[in-house]
Design a protein around this motif. Structure first.
Motif, short mmCIF file in Angstrom:
data_model
loop_
_atom_site.label_atom_id
_atom_site.label_comp_id
_atom_site.label_asym_id
_atom_site.label_seq_id
_atom_site.Cartn_x
_atom_site.Cartn_y
_atom_site.Cartn_z
N VAL A 51 25.60 -41.18 29.49
CA VAL A 51 25.41 -41.34 28.05
C VAL A 51 23.94 -41.64 27.75
CG1 VAL A 51 26.03 -42.69 26.01
CG2 VAL A 51 27.80 -42.03 27.63
N SER A 52 23.31 -42.50 28.56
CA SER A 52 21.89 -42.80 28.36
C SER A 52 21.03 -41.55 28.54
CB SER A 52 21.44 -43.88 29.35
OG SER A 52 22.05 -45.11 29.07
N VAL A 53 21.28 -40.80 29.59
CA VAL A 53 20.50 -39.57 29.83
C VAL A 53 20.70 -38.58 28.70
CG1 VAL A 53 20.27 -37.56 31.36
CG2 VAL A 53 20.40 -39.86 32.34
N VAL A 54 21.93 -38.45 28.22
CA VAL A 54 22.21 -37.53 27.11
C VAL A 54 21.44 -37.95 25.87
CG1 VAL A 54 24.04 -36.81 25.50
CG2 VAL A 54 24.44 -36.73 27.97
N GLY A 55 21.49 -39.23 25.52
CA GLY A 55 20.76 -39.70 24.34
C GLY A 55 19.26 -39.52 24.48
N THR A 109 20.43 -44.54 21.53
CA THR A 109 19.49 -44.21 22.60
C THR A 109 18.56 -43.09 22.15
OG1 THR A 109 21.17 -44.85 24.22
CG2 THR A 109 19.28 -43.61 25.05
N GLY A 110 19.13 -42.04 21.57
CA GLY A 110 18.33 -40.93 21.07
C GLY A 110 17.40 -41.34 19.95
N TRP A 111 17.88 -42.20 19.07
CA TRP A 111 17.05 -42.68 17.96
C TRP A 111 15.85 -43.45 18.49
CZ3 TRP A 111 15.28 -47.24 15.93
CH2 TRP A 111 14.79 -47.19 14.63
N ALA A 113 14.46 -43.06 21.38
CA ALA A 113 13.56 -42.07 21.99
C ALA A 113 12.78 -41.33 20.90
CB ALA A 113 14.36 -41.09 22.84
N GLU A 114 13.46 -40.96 19.83
CA GLU A 114 12.80 -40.24 18.73
C GLU A 114 11.73 -41.10 18.04
OE1 GLU A 114 16.83 -37.71 17.67
OE2 GLU A 114 16.19 -39.31 16.33
N HIS A 115 11.87 -42.39 18.14
CA HIS A 115 10.93 -43.31 17.49
C HIS A 115 9.96 -43.95 18.48
CE1 HIS A 115 13.81 -42.65 14.28
NE2 HIS A 115 12.81 -42.96 13.46
N GLY A 116 9.67 -43.22 19.54
CA GLY A 116 8.59 -43.60 20.44
C GLY A 116 8.94 -44.50 21.60
N MET A 117 10.22 -44.83 21.79
CA MET A 117 10.56 -45.73 22.89
C MET A 117 10.67 -45.01 24.23
SD MET A 117 10.61 -48.90 22.26
CE MET A 117 11.49 -49.53 23.66
N ALA A 118 10.58 -43.70 24.26
CA ALA A 118 10.68 -42.97 25.54
C ALA A 118 9.30 -42.59 26.04
CB ALA A 118 11.58 -41.74 25.38
N ARG A 119 8.36 -43.47 25.84
CA ARG A 119 6.99 -43.26 26.33
C ARG A 119 6.78 -44.17 27.53
NH1 ARG A 119 3.86 -43.83 20.66
NH2 ARG A 119 4.84 -42.07 19.63
N GLY A 120 6.67 -43.59 28.68
CA GLY A 120 6.47 -44.38 29.89
C GLY A 120 7.78 -44.88 30.45
N PRO A 131 20.91 -49.96 24.12
CA PRO A 131 22.22 -49.44 23.68
C PRO A 131 23.33 -49.69 24.71
CG PRO A 131 20.49 -47.84 23.30
CD PRO A 131 19.89 -48.92 24.15
N ALA A 132 22.99 -49.64 26.01
CA ALA A 132 24.01 -49.91 27.03
C ALA A 132 24.51 -51.35 26.90
CB ALA A 132 23.44 -49.65 28.42
#
Length: 186
Positions: A51-55, A109-111, A113-120, A131-132
């Protein structure tokens, strides 16, 4: 592609491509559900990792759609739930709070990432872990509501044994997505 958006999210995608990604992600979650450690009343599986990877990779809307598709597949009788189980009754049983909250977990999780949390790696880990961790709220509340367990016992059965595993799975999700970013840059 910048590191500001989920790995596979894109506005220019054809509808059939989005449907393919949603279906593929739902299959990934179904396969991850089969890797489990049987525990009662809630089994431990790799679903939250998936679920985390999907998001993180599909973003909020497609991620939530993939998890809604997964739940629909299971409710219709496809053997996608933990242990190859199927049927809508699983959505009403002890694991129902976790299952029904999966689309929200993927969305959040996707939100993030979309708002910059998937940097690094570190921030991606946090985007997976928050989210988990939030998934325990509906999961434990549902477990408390549908079983004779009191709230403390429901937390001991539906949260405590899973906290460390969720930290590890969030780390693995961050590594997978960070690796995807590295590969996409090459």
């Amino acid at each position: 592609m910048t590191n500001d958006t989920p790995l596979l999210q894109g506005r220019d995608r054809a509808m059939w491509q989005s449907l393919f990604l949603v279906f593929g992600a739902s299959v990934l979650v179904a396969l991850s559900a089969q890797v489990e450690v049987p525990m009662l009343p809630v089994p431990m599986s790799l679903q939250t990792l998936a679920v985390s990877v999907v998001g993180l990779t599909l973003g909020s809307r497609l991620g939530a759609a993939a998890l809604a598709a997964y739940l629909a597949q299971g409710a219709m009788g496809l053997p996608v739930f933990s242990g190859g189980d199927a049927g809508a009754h699983h959505l009403l049983g002890p694991t129902g709070g976790f299952l029904l909250a999966y689309p929200a977990m993927a969305f959040l999780t996707g939100w993030l990432a979309e708002h910059g949390m998937a940097r690094g790696l570190g921030r991606t880990f946090v985007a997976a872990l928050l989210p988990a961790t939030a998934l325990f709220v509906p999961g434990v509340a549902w477990l408390w509501a549908v079983t004779p367990l009191d709230l403390g016992a429901a937390a001991m059965a539906g949260m405590v044994p899973f906290v460390f595993g969720d930290v590890v799975k969030s780390g693995l999700a961050a590594l997978v997505v960070a690796g995807g970013w590295s590969a996409s840059k090459r």
